[in-house]
Design an enzyme around this catalytic site. Structure first.
Site, short mmCIF file in Angstrom:
data_model
loop_
_atom_site.label_atom_id
_atom_site.label_comp_id
_atom_site.label_asym_id
_atom_site.label_seq_id
_atom_site.Cartn_x
_atom_site.Cartn_y
_atom_site.Cartn_z
N GLY A 16 0.83 -1.20 0.00
CA GLY A 16 0.00 0.00 0.00
C GLY A 16 0.87 1.26 0.00
O GLY A 16 2.10 1.17 0.00
N LEU A 42 -5.18 -10.39 5.94
CA LEU A 42 -5.69 -10.13 7.29
C LEU A 42 -7.10 -10.66 7.51
O LEU A 42 -7.55 -10.80 8.65
CB LEU A 42 -5.65 -8.62 7.60
CG LEU A 42 -4.43 -8.13 8.38
CD1 LEU A 42 -3.14 -8.42 7.66
CD2 LEU A 42 -4.54 -6.65 8.71
N ASP A 107 -8.44 10.15 10.89
CA ASP A 107 -9.24 11.31 11.31
C ASP A 107 -10.74 11.00 11.23
O ASP A 107 -11.53 11.67 11.88
CB ASP A 107 -8.90 12.50 10.41
CG ASP A 107 -9.02 12.17 8.93
OD1 ASP A 107 -8.54 11.09 8.52
OD2 ASP A 107 -9.58 12.98 8.17
N TYR A 130 -16.36 3.05 7.41
CA TYR A 130 -14.90 2.93 7.48
C TYR A 130 -14.39 3.46 8.83
O TYR A 130 -13.62 2.78 9.53
CB TYR A 130 -14.27 3.72 6.32
CG TYR A 130 -12.79 3.97 6.44
CD1 TYR A 130 -11.86 2.96 6.20
CD2 TYR A 130 -12.31 5.23 6.80
CE1 TYR A 130 -10.50 3.20 6.31
CE2 TYR A 130 -10.94 5.48 6.90
CZ TYR A 130 -10.04 4.47 6.66
OH TYR A 130 -8.70 4.71 6.78
N LYS A 134 -12.47 1.36 11.83
CA LYS A 134 -11.12 1.74 12.30
C LYS A 134 -11.15 1.99 13.81
O LYS A 134 -10.22 1.64 14.54
CB LYS A 134 -10.61 2.99 11.55
CG LYS A 134 -10.33 2.79 10.07
CD LYS A 134 -9.18 1.83 9.78
CE LYS A 134 -7.83 2.36 10.17
NZ LYS A 134 -6.75 1.43 9.76
N1 LIG Z 1 -5.40 6.71 2.63
C1 LIG Z 1 -5.78 7.66 3.48
O1 LIG Z 1 -6.15 8.78 3.09
C2 LIG Z 1 -5.75 7.40 4.96
C3 LIG Z 1 -6.23 8.40 5.83
C4 LIG Z 1 -6.19 8.15 7.20
C5 LIG Z 1 -5.68 6.96 7.68
N2 LIG Z 1 -5.25 6.01 6.81
C6 LIG Z 1 -4.75 4.76 7.37
O2 LIG Z 1 -3.37 4.65 7.04
C7 LIG Z 1 -3.02 3.27 6.87
C8 LIG Z 1 -2.32 3.08 5.54
O3 LIG Z 1 -3.23 3.41 4.52
P1 LIG Z 1 -2.77 3.59 3.01
O4 LIG Z 1 -3.14 4.96 2.61
O5 LIG Z 1 -1.37 3.12 2.83
O6 LIG Z 1 -3.80 2.58 2.31
P2 LIG Z 1 -3.66 1.76 0.95
O7 LIG Z 1 -2.72 2.44 0.03
O8 LIG Z 1 -5.06 1.49 0.52
O9 LIG Z 1 -2.98 0.42 1.43
C9 LIG Z 1 -3.66 -0.51 2.20
C10 LIG Z 1 -3.00 -1.84 1.98
O10 LIG Z 1 -3.73 -2.80 2.75
C11 LIG Z 1 -3.85 -3.93 1.95
N3 LIG Z 1 -4.99 -4.76 2.33
C12 LIG Z 1 -6.30 -4.56 2.11
N4 LIG Z 1 -7.00 -5.60 2.56
C13 LIG Z 1 -6.10 -6.48 3.06
C14 LIG Z 1 -6.19 -7.75 3.65
N5 LIG Z 1 -7.36 -8.37 3.80
N6 LIG Z 1 -5.05 -8.36 4.06
C15 LIG Z 1 -3.86 -7.78 3.88
N7 LIG Z 1 -3.70 -6.58 3.31
C16 LIG Z 1 -4.82 -5.94 2.91
C17 LIG Z 1 -4.02 -3.44 0.54
O11 LIG Z 1 -3.70 -4.50 -0.32
P3 LIG Z 1 -4.11 -4.47 -1.87
O12 LIG Z 1 -3.10 -3.56 -2.49
O13 LIG Z 1 -3.99 -5.90 -2.27
O14 LIG Z 1 -5.50 -3.93 -1.92
C18 LIG Z 1 -3.04 -2.30 0.50
O15 LIG Z 1 -1.77 -2.73 0.11
C19 LIG Z 1 -4.32 2.49 7.03
O16 LIG Z 1 -4.43 2.03 8.34
C20 LIG Z 1 -5.39 3.53 6.77
O17 LIG Z 1 -6.60 3.19 7.41
C21 LIG Z 1 -5.25 6.21 5.46
#
Ligand SMILES: NC(=O)c1ccc[n+]([C@@H]2O[C@H](COP(=O)([O-])OP(=O)(O)OC[C@H]3O[C@@H](n4cnc5c(N)ncnc54)[C@H](OP(=O)(O)O)[C@@H]3O)[C@@H](O)[C@H]2O)c1
Length: 301
Positions: A16, A42, A107, A130, A134
């Site tokens: 990710g 997961l 957030d 979502y 979380k």
């Molecule tokens: N993105 C945002 O704007 C944002 C904002 C606030 C907080 N966050 C938090 O920050 C953290 C990192 O987010 P990110 O932006 O890096 O998200 P991301 O780019 O969507 O990456 C999430 C990763 O989790 C993987 N995933 C999804 N389902 C899964 C499963 N069942 N088992 C194992 N892996 C799985 C995805 O795999 P695939 O590539 O195979 O789908 C992806 O590689 C998360 O905890 C998110 O909730 C993100």
């Protein structure tokens, strides 16, 4: 060697936005095992247990999450399984081997009604599925009673995966004009800034023994400053224009009511980072400089 330096790190969700940057930032550590969904899903708790048993990590960095905010409205069970239940399993497994679990939250646990930055102790009240899943993950991790850090972040962007920066760079080249929401305020935060800050926290602090339990908790971790999605888009296009990159278009601000989405978003997403600074002496860059740094990598390619 810095005082908190652990030798065995396990990164989950390695492909990710954040996972990729964590892999880069922790590359110099002695033993780093990075697993994407293909090697540790997961949703299958036995895979989580096996990954921990095999790697015997001192620290688990969990960047895996169900992040499809709008789709979660109709996939509640799957989102809850990954963001809530799996986080609890991870916390149980790490507690059993006295490892530190570093987890990321959002957030979107808040309803956005406050007019000042949100503090860690403010009552969460998610507006969407979502956010509620979380929040469930946060609760399960705290209840497990092990060593943990939950970093709540916001509006994550990078050059990988799906995010606002990449969408704007694409749409800017396709559309003559863009209409972007201007009544949601938050801090765009680069995946690189989060990964760097995570490493700084871990390098500066020992999580061995009682110190690890004392430092456990929720910390807000976002870039400094704040903006709206509309201004963020304008800042992206301004930089694209200045560097003569392709892909920019005039941007008009609109209220959220003119861009309805399945999941409701909070109006005020600004998180106070004071606790992170006070406890660990770690401060993230401004969102503007994080954007500059991220875009530098585009020019380098
Ligand atoms: N993105 C945002 O704007 C944002 C904002 C606030 C907080 N966050 C938090 O920050 C953290 C990192 O987010 P990110 O932006 O890096 O998200 P991301 O780019 O969507 O990456 C999430 C990763 O989790 C993987 N995933 C999804 N389902 C899964 C499963 N069942 N088992 C194992 N892996 C799985 C995805 O795999 P695939 O590539 O195979 O789908 C992806 O590689 C998360 O905890 C998110 O909730 C993100």
């Amino acid at each position: 060697m810095s005082r908190g330096r652990a030798s065995r790190i396990l990164i989950l969700g390695a492909n990710g936005q954040l996972g990729v940057e964590l892999q880069r930032c922790f590359a110099g550590y002695e033993s780093v095992v990075s697993l994407g969904r293909d090697r540790c899903d997961l949703a299958d708790f036995s895979q989580i247990r096996r990954a921990i048993t095999d790697a015997q990590p001192e620290i688990v960095l969990n960047a895996a999450a169900y992040t499809a905010v709008d789709r979660a409205e109709t996939e509640h069970d799957l989102a809850l399984r990954i963001n809530g239940e799996a986080a609890g399993v991870l916390a149980e497994e790490t507690r059993k081997i006295s490892a530190l679990l570093v987890h990321y939250s959002t957030d979107y646990v808040f309803d956005g009604s406050k007019t000042t930055p949100w503090l860690e102790e403010d009552p969460p009240a998610p507006l969407n599925v979502y956010g509620s899943t979380k929040l469930e993950g946060e609760r399960r991790i705290a209840q497990a009673g092990g060593k943990y850090l939950i970093f709540r972040t916001s509006w994550v962007f990078s050059l990988h995966g799906q995010n606002f920066l990449r969408t704007m760079l694409r749409l800017g080249g396709e559309r003559d004009q863009l209409r972007i929401v201007n009544d949601q305020t938050g801090a765009p935060t680069s995946a690189l800034a989060i990964a760097t800050a995570t490493r700084e926290v871990l390098d500066r602090t020992s999580f061995e023994g009682p110190e690890g339990v004392e430092s456990s908790g929720i910390y807000h971790m976002t870039c400094a400053g704040h903006t709206t999605w509309c201004e963020f888009a304008q800042a992206i296009f301004q930089r694209a224009r200045n560097s003569r990159q392709q892909g920019w278009a005039p941007v008009t601000g609109i209220p959220s009511s003119e861009y309805p989405t399945p999941a409701v978003r909070p109006k005020n997403s600004i998180l106070s980072n004071e606790r992170l600074q006070t406890r660990f002496g770690v401060q993230l860059p401004t969102w503007e400089s994080a954007l500059d740094q991220t875009l530098l990598a585009v020019r380098a390619t």
